[in-house]
Design an enzyme around this catalytic site. Structure first.
Site, PDB file in Angstrom:
ATOM      1  N   THR A   1      35.952  36.066  29.729  1.00  0.00           N
ATOM      2  CA  THR A   1      34.494  35.998  29.597  1.00  0.00           C
ATOM      3  C   THR A   1      33.866  37.393  29.555  1.00  0.00           C
ATOM      4  O   THR A   1      32.651  37.522  29.476  1.00  0.00           O
ATOM      5  CB  THR A   1      33.896  35.204  30.779  1.00  0.00           C
ATOM      6  OG1 THR A   1      34.520  35.662  31.982  1.00  0.00           O
ATOM      7  CG2 THR A   1      34.132  33.722  30.627  1.00  0.00           C
TER       8      THR A   1
ATOM      9  N   ASP B   1      30.036  42.262  39.276  1.00  0.00           N
ATOM     10  CA  ASP B   1      31.452  42.148  38.935  1.00  0.00           C
ATOM     11  C   ASP B   1      32.104  43.525  38.934  1.00  0.00           C
ATOM     12  O   ASP B   1      33.269  43.675  39.301  1.00  0.00           O
ATOM     13  CB  ASP B   1      31.614  41.501  37.557  1.00  0.00           C
ATOM     14  CG  ASP B   1      31.225  40.030  37.590  1.00  0.00           C
ATOM     15  OD1 ASP B   1      31.478  39.367  38.613  1.00  0.00           O
ATOM     16  OD2 ASP B   1      30.651  39.547  36.594  1.00  0.00           O
TER      17      ASP B   1
ATOM     18  N   ARG C   1      45.584  47.098  11.462  1.00  0.00           N
ATOM     19  CA  ARG C   1      44.747  48.291  11.245  1.00  0.00           C
ATOM     20  C   ARG C   1      43.351  47.970  11.751  1.00  0.00           C
ATOM     21  O   ARG C   1      42.694  47.055  11.250  1.00  0.00           O
ATOM     22  CB  ARG C   1      44.712  48.648   9.757  1.00  0.00           C
ATOM     23  CG  ARG C   1      46.027  49.220   9.282  1.00  0.00           C
ATOM     24  CD  ARG C   1      46.034  49.459   7.787  1.00  0.00           C
ATOM     25  NE  ARG C   1      47.232  50.175   7.382  1.00  0.00           N
ATOM     26  CZ  ARG C   1      48.422  49.608   7.210  1.00  0.00           C
ATOM     27  NH1 ARG C   1      48.578  48.311   7.416  1.00  0.00           N
ATOM     28  NH2 ARG C   1      49.458  50.344   6.840  1.00  0.00           N
TER      29      ARG C   1
ATOM     30  N   ALA D   1      37.398  45.197  15.233  1.00  0.00           N
ATOM     31  CA  ALA D   1      37.067  45.619  13.863  1.00  0.00           C
ATOM     32  C   ALA D   1      38.315  45.855  13.014  1.00  0.00           C
ATOM     33  O   ALA D   1      38.593  46.984  12.591  1.00  0.00           O
ATOM     34  CB  ALA D   1      36.186  46.882  13.896  1.00  0.00           C
TER      35      ALA D   1
ATOM     36  N   ASN E   1      40.568  42.087  34.460  1.00  0.00           N
ATOM     37  CA  ASN E   1      39.901  41.573  33.260  1.00  0.00           C
ATOM     38  C   ASN E   1      40.744  41.748  31.996  1.00  0.00           C
ATOM     39  O   ASN E   1      41.089  40.789  31.329  1.00  0.00           O
ATOM     40  CB  ASN E   1      38.580  42.304  33.011  1.00  0.00           C
ATOM     41  CG  ASN E   1      37.401  41.674  33.731  1.00  0.00           C
ATOM     42  OD1 ASN E   1      37.503  40.560  34.230  1.00  0.00           O
ATOM     43  ND2 ASN E   1      36.295  42.376  33.771  1.00  0.00           N
TER      44      ASN E   1
ATOM     45  N   ASP F   1      39.934  49.382  14.788  1.00  0.00           N
ATOM     46  CA  ASP F   1      39.413  50.414  15.694  1.00  0.00           C
ATOM     47  C   ASP F   1      40.162  50.367  17.018  1.00  0.00           C
ATOM     48  O   ASP F   1      40.100  51.301  17.806  1.00  0.00           O
ATOM     49  CB  ASP F   1      37.919  50.168  15.975  1.00  0.00           C
ATOM     50  CG  ASP F   1      37.029  50.754  14.881  1.00  0.00           C
ATOM     51  OD1 ASP F   1      37.581  51.121  13.825  1.00  0.00           O
ATOM     52  OD2 ASP F   1      35.808  50.830  15.090  1.00  0.00           O
TER      53      ASP F   1
ATOM     54  N   LYS G   1      35.474  38.178  25.148  1.00  0.00           N
ATOM     55  CA  LYS G   1      34.552  37.191  24.585  1.00  0.00           C
ATOM     56  C   LYS G   1      33.657  37.847  23.529  1.00  0.00           C
ATOM     57  O   LYS G   1      33.385  37.265  22.478  1.00  0.00           O
ATOM     58  CB  LYS G   1      33.706  36.569  25.694  1.00  0.00           C
ATOM     59  CG  LYS G   1      32.769  35.474  25.225  1.00  0.00           C
ATOM     60  CD  LYS G   1      32.115  34.796  26.415  1.00  0.00           C
ATOM     61  CE  LYS G   1      31.231  33.643  25.954  1.00  0.00           C
ATOM     62  NZ  LYS G   1      30.113  34.099  25.125  1.00  0.00           N
TER      63      LYS G   1
HETATM   64  P1  NAP Z   1      29.419  46.755  32.924  1.00  0.00           P
HETATM   65  O1  NAP Z   1      29.045  47.601  31.763  1.00  0.00           O
HETATM   66  O2  NAP Z   1      28.450  46.539  34.018  1.00  0.00           O
HETATM   67  O3  NAP Z   1      29.956  45.341  32.403  1.00  0.00           O
HETATM   68  C1  NAP Z   1      29.372  44.679  31.361  1.00  0.00           C
HETATM   69  C2  NAP Z   1      29.007  43.263  31.794  1.00  0.00           C
HETATM   70  O4  NAP Z   1      30.200  42.475  31.917  1.00  0.00           O
HETATM   71  C3  NAP Z   1      28.318  43.177  33.142  1.00  0.00           C
HETATM   72  O5  NAP Z   1      27.242  42.270  33.006  1.00  0.00           O
HETATM   73  C4  NAP Z   1      29.379  42.645  34.050  1.00  0.00           C
HETATM   74  O6  NAP Z   1      28.864  41.924  35.166  1.00  0.00           O
HETATM   75  C5  NAP Z   1      30.116  41.727  33.116  1.00  0.00           C
HETATM   76  N1  NAP Z   1      31.471  41.320  33.486  1.00  0.00           N
HETATM   77  C6  NAP Z   1      32.468  42.029  34.065  1.00  0.00           C
HETATM   78  N2  NAP Z   1      33.582  41.291  34.187  1.00  0.00           N
HETATM   79  C7  NAP Z   1      33.275  40.072  33.669  1.00  0.00           C
HETATM   80  C8  NAP Z   1      34.000  38.869  33.524  1.00  0.00           C
HETATM   81  N3  NAP Z   1      35.276  38.763  33.901  1.00  0.00           N
HETATM   82  N4  NAP Z   1      33.385  37.811  32.952  1.00  0.00           N
HETATM   83  C9  NAP Z   1      32.088  37.893  32.555  1.00  0.00           C
HETATM   84  N5  NAP Z   1      31.359  39.006  32.666  1.00  0.00           N
HETATM   85  C10 NAP Z   1      31.948  40.078  33.217  1.00  0.00           C
HETATM   86  O7  NAP Z   1      30.797  47.365  33.491  1.00  0.00           O
HETATM   87  P2  NAP Z   1      31.563  46.870  34.801  1.00  0.00           P
HETATM   88  O8  NAP Z   1      30.655  46.128  35.692  1.00  0.00           O
HETATM   89  O9  NAP Z   1      32.304  48.041  35.330  1.00  0.00           O
HETATM   90  O10 NAP Z   1      32.629  45.823  34.240  1.00  0.00           O
HETATM   91  C11 NAP Z   1      33.675  46.209  33.407  1.00  0.00           C
HETATM   92  C12 NAP Z   1      33.958  45.048  32.507  1.00  0.00           C
HETATM   93  O11 NAP Z   1      32.839  44.833  31.684  1.00  0.00           O
HETATM   94  C13 NAP Z   1      35.120  45.252  31.559  1.00  0.00           C
HETATM   95  O12 NAP Z   1      36.333  44.871  32.178  1.00  0.00           O
HETATM   96  C14 NAP Z   1      34.745  44.365  30.383  1.00  0.00           C
HETATM   97  O13 NAP Z   1      35.270  43.048  30.510  1.00  0.00           O
HETATM   98  C15 NAP Z   1      33.243  44.249  30.469  1.00  0.00           C
HETATM   99  N6  NAP Z   1      32.644  44.952  29.342  1.00  0.00           N
HETATM  100  C16 NAP Z   1      32.239  44.228  28.264  1.00  0.00           C
HETATM  101  C17 NAP Z   1      31.737  44.841  27.138  1.00  0.00           C
HETATM  102  C18 NAP Z   1      31.316  44.019  25.994  1.00  0.00           C
HETATM  103  O14 NAP Z   1      31.259  42.805  26.141  1.00  0.00           O
HETATM  104  N7  NAP Z   1      31.052  44.629  24.856  1.00  0.00           N
HETATM  105  C19 NAP Z   1      31.614  46.225  27.107  1.00  0.00           C
HETATM  106  C20 NAP Z   1      32.015  46.943  28.211  1.00  0.00           C
HETATM  107  C21 NAP Z   1      32.539  46.297  29.336  1.00  0.00           C
HETATM  108  P3  NAP Z   1      28.046  42.658  36.339  1.00  0.00           P
HETATM  109  O15 NAP Z   1      26.693  42.922  35.738  1.00  0.00           O
HETATM  110  O16 NAP Z   1      28.003  41.630  37.423  1.00  0.00           O
HETATM  111  O17 NAP Z   1      28.778  43.923  36.717  1.00  0.00           O
END
Ligand code: NAP
Ligand code: MN
Length: 284
Positions: free
Chosen positions: A165, A49, A152, A189, A126, A154, A169
């Site tokens: 998602t 993604d 208030r 938070a 996203n 983080d 999520k």
């Molecule tokens: P990443 O650190 O690889 O992303 C974290 C995970 O989120 C990966 O498994 C990624 O899939 C998955 N992901 C991305 N977009 C998604 C979506 N719309 N629905 C479900 N899962 C999704 O960083 P990245 O690949 O550059 O992606 C950035 C996105 O990751 C951000 O936009 C954010 O939504 C998400 N993210 C989530 C968290 C968290 O949940 N705490 C933290 C940081 C980022 P792939 O393994 O296929 O890349």
């Protein structure tokens, strides 16, 4: 007309190998693979993604003319829902896809007003999140020009339906069907006690409404971290940020329709998850 295809990959060996194989298969079928810088109709990403998000940001000025297709090489693959062993089906169907309307999803428009009055706009697939790393972020939250609450926390996050998602999520947001033209705010938070009160639950608004967030730290204008999709901008002197469904949409080629809830089930429940069939069969 023959589709013109551009292929965008991450740098993993398996993705680069798959790109070679895909280009070979497309060449055999007479599908034009255009070099970088030339016009194209379909943007095929190979990776996860994250790869699709990078391609989206790189080609966001072409959203009205291009359709995305995501091939998945060993990541979660929520957007990238073609498997590496399905190249033949993909190539066969690319030749017929012309007649079908693409599937389109809402995007998030982000408008940042800096403390010096400069206005900058971004687009996210996203979500957008704003955080403080030096103390409680105190945000005045307005919905459609009307003051709603002082939050208030983080930080906070505003996500699109397909972004629901992702980070949203993890923050307790609901998974939203992408046919809904709506965006969702979640708190990161938040402080909720006798003294300080915010809504405390995710909040979903329709297309004709927007959030306006005015953040401060210890009562003063300050620096924040602004993140959208896979982009991070640190030490950002944000005065206010306006978040609304964008006029633009992202379009995915309608080659085979994966039901949204099947995709959610496959990614998060995985009841039918099979260890991935090895690419090796194809690469041999
Ligand atoms: P990443 O650190 O690889 O992303 C974290 C995970 O989120 C990966 O498994 C990624 O899939 C998955 N992901 C991305 N977009 C998604 C979506 N719309 N629905 C479900 N899962 C999704 O960083 P990245 O690949 O550059 O992606 C950035 C996105 O990751 C951000 O936009 C954010 O939504 C998400 N993210 C989530 C968290 C968290 O949940 N705490 C933290 C940081 C980022 P792939 O393994 O296929 O890349
Ligand atoms: Mn990733």
């Amino acid at each position: 007309m023959q589709p013109r295809v551009y292929v965008y990959t991450n740098q993993k060996a398996v993705s680069l190998q798959l790109k070679e194989l895909l280009m070979l298969k497309m060449k055999k079928r007479g599908i034009a693979i255009v070099p970088q810088g030339q016009p194209f109709d379909y943007l095929i990403t190979i990776g996860g993604d994250g790869t699709l998000l990078s391609a989206f940001h790189q080609y966001q000025s072409m959203l009205s003319t291009i359709q995305f297709i995501g091939i998945h090489t060993g990541h979660l693959g929520f957007y990238a829902d073609w498997q590496s062993y399905e190249l033949d089906e993909l190539v066969d169907n690319l030749l017929a896809v012309d007649q079908k309307d693409p599937v389109s999803y809402p995007l998030l428009s982000i408008e940042v007003t800096q403390q010096d009055g400069t206005i900058t706009k971004y687009l996210a697939l996203n979500e957008c999140s704003l955080r403080s790393n030096t103390g409680t972020m105190v945000s005045d939250v307005y919905v459609k020009n009307r003051f709603f609450e002082t939050l208030r926390s983080d930080g906070l996050c505003v996500a699109t339906p397909t972004g629901s998602t992702g980070l949203s999520k993890s923050l307790g947001g609901a998974v939203m069907h992408p046919r809904l033209d709506a965006i969702q705010l979640t708190e990161i938070a938040s402080l909720n006690n006798r003294v300080y009160r915010s809504l405390g639950s995710p909040m979903i608004i329709p297309k004709d409404e927007w959030f306006r967030i005015e953040p401060s730290i210890r009562g003063k204008a300050s620096m924040f971290t602004l993140m959208f999709d896979n982009v991070t901008l640190e030490n950002y002197p944000v005065h206010a940020i306006r978040l609304q469904i964008a006029d633009e949409r992202i379009r995915f080629a309608n080659i085979r329709h994966t039901h949204f809830w099947d995709r959610v089930e496959a990614s998060f429940i995985g009841r039918n998850y099979q260890p991935e069939i090895k690419l090796n069969n194809q690469l041999k």
